[in-house]
Design an enzyme around this catalytic site. Sequence first.
Site, PDB file in Angstrom:
ATOM      1  N   GLU A 171       7.330  55.628  -4.936  1.00  0.00           N
ATOM      2  CA  GLU A 171       6.174  55.621  -4.025  1.00  0.00           C
ATOM      3  C   GLU A 171       4.848  55.994  -4.673  1.00  0.00           C
ATOM      4  O   GLU A 171       4.103  56.811  -4.134  1.00  0.00           O
ATOM      5  CB  GLU A 171       6.469  56.556  -2.838  1.00  0.00           C
ATOM      6  CG  GLU A 171       7.751  56.195  -2.122  1.00  0.00           C
ATOM      7  CD  GLU A 171       8.123  57.151  -0.991  1.00  0.00           C
ATOM      8  OE1 GLU A 171       7.425  58.155  -0.785  1.00  0.00           O
ATOM      9  OE2 GLU A 171       9.131  56.877  -0.305  1.00  0.00           O
ATOM     10  N   GLU A 213      17.153  51.296   0.274  1.00  0.00           N
ATOM     11  CA  GLU A 213      17.215  52.296   1.363  1.00  0.00           C
ATOM     12  C   GLU A 213      17.201  51.598   2.721  1.00  0.00           C
ATOM     13  O   GLU A 213      16.420  51.955   3.606  1.00  0.00           O
ATOM     14  CB  GLU A 213      16.038  53.277   1.250  1.00  0.00           C
ATOM     15  CG  GLU A 213      15.933  53.952  -0.110  1.00  0.00           C
ATOM     16  CD  GLU A 213      14.842  55.013  -0.201  1.00  0.00           C
ATOM     17  OE1 GLU A 213      14.370  55.501   0.839  1.00  0.00           O
ATOM     18  OE2 GLU A 213      14.464  55.360  -1.332  1.00  0.00           O
TER      19      GLU A 213
HETATM   20  C1  GLA Z   1      11.998  57.913   1.034  1.00  0.00           C
HETATM   21  C2  GLA Z   1      12.691  58.423  -0.188  1.00  0.00           C
HETATM   22  C3  GLA Z   1      14.087  58.789   0.125  1.00  0.00           C
HETATM   23  C4  GLA Z   1      14.217  59.561   1.404  1.00  0.00           C
HETATM   24  C5  GLA Z   1      13.624  58.790   2.490  1.00  0.00           C
HETATM   25  C6  GLA Z   1      13.908  59.518   3.753  1.00  0.00           C
HETATM   26  O1  GLA Z   1      12.320  56.627   1.319  1.00  0.00           O
HETATM   27  O2  GLA Z   1      12.688  57.519  -1.244  1.00  0.00           O
HETATM   28  O3  GLA Z   1      14.584  59.573  -0.896  1.00  0.00           O
HETATM   29  O4  GLA Z   1      13.577  60.796   1.305  1.00  0.00           O
HETATM   30  O5  GLA Z   1      12.251  58.636   2.195  1.00  0.00           O
HETATM   31  O6  GLA Z   1      15.241  59.941   3.833  1.00  0.00           O
END
Ligand code: GLA
Length: 389
Positions: free
Chosen positions: A187, A294
């Site tokens: 990020e 994710e």
């Molecule tokens: C982001 C992070 C993850 C996690 C999510 C929420 O996407 O990359 O590691 O913290 O937020 O669970």
Amino acid sequence: MLLNYRFGRRRFQTIRQVPAAAMLIWLAVILMVSLIGCGVSARETKGDSKDSLSLQSKGLKDYYSGYFPIGVAVNSRNIQGPEEGLILKEFNSVTPENDMKMGPIHPRQDQYNFSASDKIVAFARAHHLKVRGHNLCWHEQAPSWIFKDAQGGQVSKDSLFARLQSHIQTVVGRYQKDIYAWDVVNEAVSDNPSEFLRNSPWLKICGPSFIDSAFLYAHRADPKAELYYNDYNAVIPEKAKRVYKLLKGLKDRGVPITGIGIQAHWSIYQPTEAELRNALDLYKSLGLKIQITELDVSVFPWEKNHRALLPKDNVVYKGRLEDQQTAFYKMVFKVFRDYKGVITSVTFWNVSDKDSWLNQYPVRGRKNYPLLFDSMLSRKPAYQAVTDF
Ligand code: GLA
């Protein structure tokens, strides 16, 4: 002792008569059960006995064995609780949800905490699951010491680079045999469209080259590991352009990057199929691998900031929302399959609707339904939609 049993219109009056009566009843029951049993197996052998047997024993990873591994984010509790069996049946890759982030794994400068991450890695090794490491450099869940000097002021640029290098060397080095891919930087692109990189302590103290350096350190620590840049909203057209710019810069400078991790914290309202395909084409054009890292599909529109629970947050899932989510999952997995070879892994963020982080974020206590398994760990209609192809 005299026993009175009424069976139909007959009355059995002595103890000696009872076994004979009971036997008659039992014979009748056994006959009925075997007749029903024959009916079922006759139906099965006629059509789909082999299919239904193999369907029952198939998990997501089996449906997708010709495409890509299917992973799940885990913590050290759900690999030994009631979810363990589900994880092993459905998935062939795991990502530690929190336990390898810098804060939890390196809480003080001179102290690492490997207990939870070691458990997950041992579990994966014992069951031959792939492991994605998550993550090495992020502005959130970073330990507070990392940005401070001994007097509590801001750490110098040189020291911060040295700390990052030592952290990456230690963690990547420890799991070299077990972890095939790392989310190296998480990020780094800003949420603000008029800004390129996020104004995080990493950027403020080190300047933009912290990203290149993190990849170089990871590559040195494990030259065989696949290295990913990981971000959310990476398929939303505006942000995709800035993520592309970052990745192109890394490629042009010869930084050892394998690919992009598209987090895919999506909702039933976005992205569209066209947005998804365009973003995949964009990243593919750089010659990068793509991993979906994710995945979850919220039934609420995307929101970034925390807020309090409101009456509108209490929604009925069964019906319209469930149908929309099922159709959305069907669409995205069709696209994923079309990009077989470019997409090299798809990981869900959490096991089931019971313990999704989205039950707390961005609204604490707002029940969400983002995954393929419901709170009872049963497969949802969306599961059928992604496996029926
Ligand atoms: C982001 C992070 C993850 C996690 C999510 C929420 O996407 O990359 O590691 O913290 O937020 O669970």
